[in-house]
Design a protein around this motif. Structure first.
Motif, PDB file in Angstrom:
ATOM      1  N   ARG A   1       0.823  -1.216   0.000  1.00 49.39           N
ATOM      2  CA  ARG A   1       0.000   0.000   0.000  1.00 49.39           C
ATOM      3  C   ARG A   1       0.851   1.257   0.000  1.00 49.39           C
ATOM      4  NH1 ARG A   1      -4.812  -2.022   4.187  1.00 49.39           N
ATOM      5  NH2 ARG A   1      -6.234  -2.764   2.536  1.00 49.39           N
TER       6      ARG A   1
ATOM      7  N   ALA B   1       0.929   4.205  -2.694  1.00 52.47           N
ATOM      8  CA  ALA B   1       0.718   5.589  -2.268  1.00 52.47           C
ATOM      9  C   ALA B   1       1.811   6.506  -2.809  1.00 52.47           C
ATOM     10  CB  ALA B   1       0.668   5.659  -0.738  1.00 52.47           C
TER      11      ALA B   1
ATOM     12  N   ILE C   1      -5.585   9.900  -0.952  1.00 56.33           N
ATOM     13  CA  ILE C   1      -4.620   8.847  -1.257  1.00 56.33           C
ATOM     14  C   ILE C   1      -4.726   7.725  -0.236  1.00 56.33           C
ATOM     15  CG2 ILE C   1      -2.156   8.278  -1.368  1.00 56.33           C
ATOM     16  CD1 ILE C   1      -1.709  11.099  -2.530  1.00 56.33           C
ATOM     17  N   ALA C   2      -4.824   8.093   1.038  1.00 54.30           N
ATOM     18  CA  ALA C   2      -4.962   7.080   2.095  1.00 54.30           C
ATOM     19  C   ALA C   2      -6.181   6.211   1.836  1.00 54.30           C
ATOM     20  CB  ALA C   2      -5.074   7.758   3.458  1.00 54.30           C
TER      21      ALA C   2
ATOM     22  N   VAL D   1      -5.728   3.730  -1.270  1.00 51.77           N
ATOM     23  CA  VAL D   1      -4.875   2.553  -1.086  1.00 51.77           C
ATOM     24  C   VAL D   1      -5.330   1.667   0.074  1.00 51.77           C
ATOM     25  CG1 VAL D   1      -2.882   3.687  -2.123  1.00 51.77           C
ATOM     26  CG2 VAL D   1      -3.184   3.773   0.354  1.00 51.77           C
TER      27      VAL D   1
END
Length: 413
Positions: free
Chosen positions: A357, A361, A375-376, A379
């Protein structure tokens, strides 16, 4: 629509599909597809809604018959459409696409994923799909629009073929025997090199792959197979190599999901190539991309159980993942999976998921135009603080610092 007109439109659509190598669709006045010719399917996550067909009709029916419509949807896919006219009567639309008018669209995949809330696991598939699309400049797509207007605004005229008689080559048996003897060593060496290339590709040995493709620069020049069409012979050999590379990558442990998309993309690019030097360049590119696929996604060095677990993680990175979920999906005891996974990867499942992950990212952070919160989420993290903690533990910098270039060797200029 009358049967005669329907048949005319069918012929026009077939001509456009054959010459442009793009999907062609004929739309009736109610927005329904009378028929469509598809070169390769659009990924399901990009399928446009049916009301877009009505939108073509709505725009074109209100304009004179000499107007065409350049349409770009929310995914950056472009279409050219023209109204179908019979005198002053609007009979529907004919659309050709998708294409792109800027090669930089491939760099905007991450933005498209974020904007349309698409799963991050689709990124590789989408990159391959967009790279397979034809790129038309402004002059080219304007000419395409003008062609549509001239084909759809007038009655269809049947054509008749005039062809010359083909000359029949004389077969010289003595010369054929000499030719076979002369080429025996060349043919054997070609097949030996081909096998070496497949072995290197299956290992993901990019340096060896580049060396072999360089020394085999004439690998596709089999012009003697179809003497009257050297380019056709070379394309046929390129299709064979595409298949061989796919098989080699599969032997290397790449999941078929990834292979299907890259194989389709190169099949389309091969058919669109118009000369042998460009085909040779395409073969080198193809070998390298298959090699990259092996290095990124191959799991052949793992046992069957761990391979299944790793494949599932990579294909579902944006979804909820845990030891119990993985064990349930691949039908194995959680404790046994945990032990085998640690033995073969050197990491526990949670560490492996976080590593994958964070790598994903990084790609988004380098783009610099998506918020760290988004983004968090993309992913697979629902907690921004936890994402930042994991990211710093693995990279030694925070997501913000990495985005500013600190994790890339210094701040951005």
């Amino acid at each position: 629509m009358k049967k005669g007109k329907h048949e005319e439109l069918s012929k026009i659509a077939q001509m456009l599909n054959s010459t442009t190598k793009m999907d062609t669709i004929v739309i009736d006045p109610n927005g329904n597809a009378l028929f469509q010719l598809i070169n390769h399917p659009i990924p399901s996550v990009l399928a446009y809604p049916e009301n877009e067909s009505m939108y073509f009709n709505e725009i074109l029916s209100k304009r004179p018959s000499n107007y065409y419509f350049h349409y770009i949807n929310t995914y950056g896919l472009e279409y050219m459409a023209s109204g179908i006219w019979k005198g002053q009567s609007f009979l529907g639309s004919l659309a050709v696409g998708p294409f792109i008018s800027s090669i930089s669209i491939a760099d905007r995949i991450k933005d498209i994923i974020s904007k349309n809330n698409l799963p991050v696991a689709e990124r590789k598939h989408l990159e391959q799909f967009y790279q397979s699309l034809p790129v038309l400049g402004e002059v080219e797509y304007k000419h395409l629009g003008e062609l549509l207007v001239n084909l759809c605004g007038h009655d269809y005229i049947s054509s008749q073929l005039i062809s010359s008689e083909a000359s029949v080559p004389l077969l010289n048996q003595d010369r054929l025997k000499v030719s076979i003897e002369e080429n025996k060593d060349i043919i054997e060496r070609r097949y030996e090199n081909q096998n070496q290339l497949m072995d290197a590709l299956a290992r993901g040995d990019k340096a060896e792959v580049n060396h072999l493709t360089h020394t085999m620069s004439g690998i596709i020049e089999f012009s003697n197979r179809i003497p009257e069409s050297p380019i056709r012979s070379s394309k046929n050999m390129s299709f064979v190599l595409n298949t061989l590379f796919r098989i080699a990558a599969e032997r290397g442990g790449v999941h078929p999901v990834y292979l299907h998309n890259i194989s389709e993309r190169f099949a389309i690019l091969i058919e669109r190539t118009t000369n042998i030097p460009d085909l040779n360049k395409l073969i080198t590119l193809m070998a390298n991309e298959y090699c990259d696929l092996v290095n990124t996604y191959a799991t052949g060095h793992y046992s069957s159980i761990v391979k299944k677990a790793v494949d599932y993680i990579k294909l579902n990175l944006g979804n909820n993942l845990s030891l119990n979920i993985l064990a349930k999906e691949i039908h194995v005891n959680p404790s046994y999976l945990s032990r085998k996974f640690k033995e073969e990867t050197g990491m526990n499942i949670s560490e492996f998921i976080n590593q994958e992950r964070v790598e994903e990212a990084k790609l988004y952070l380098r783009r610099g135009n998506i918020s760290i919160t988004d983004i968090a989420f993309l992913v697979g993290y629902n907690d921004l603080n936890y994402f930042s903690k994991v990211f710093k533990k693995i990279t030694s910098v925070t997501p913000s610092q990495y985005a500013d270039g600190i994790g890339l060797g210094g701040p951005r200029p």
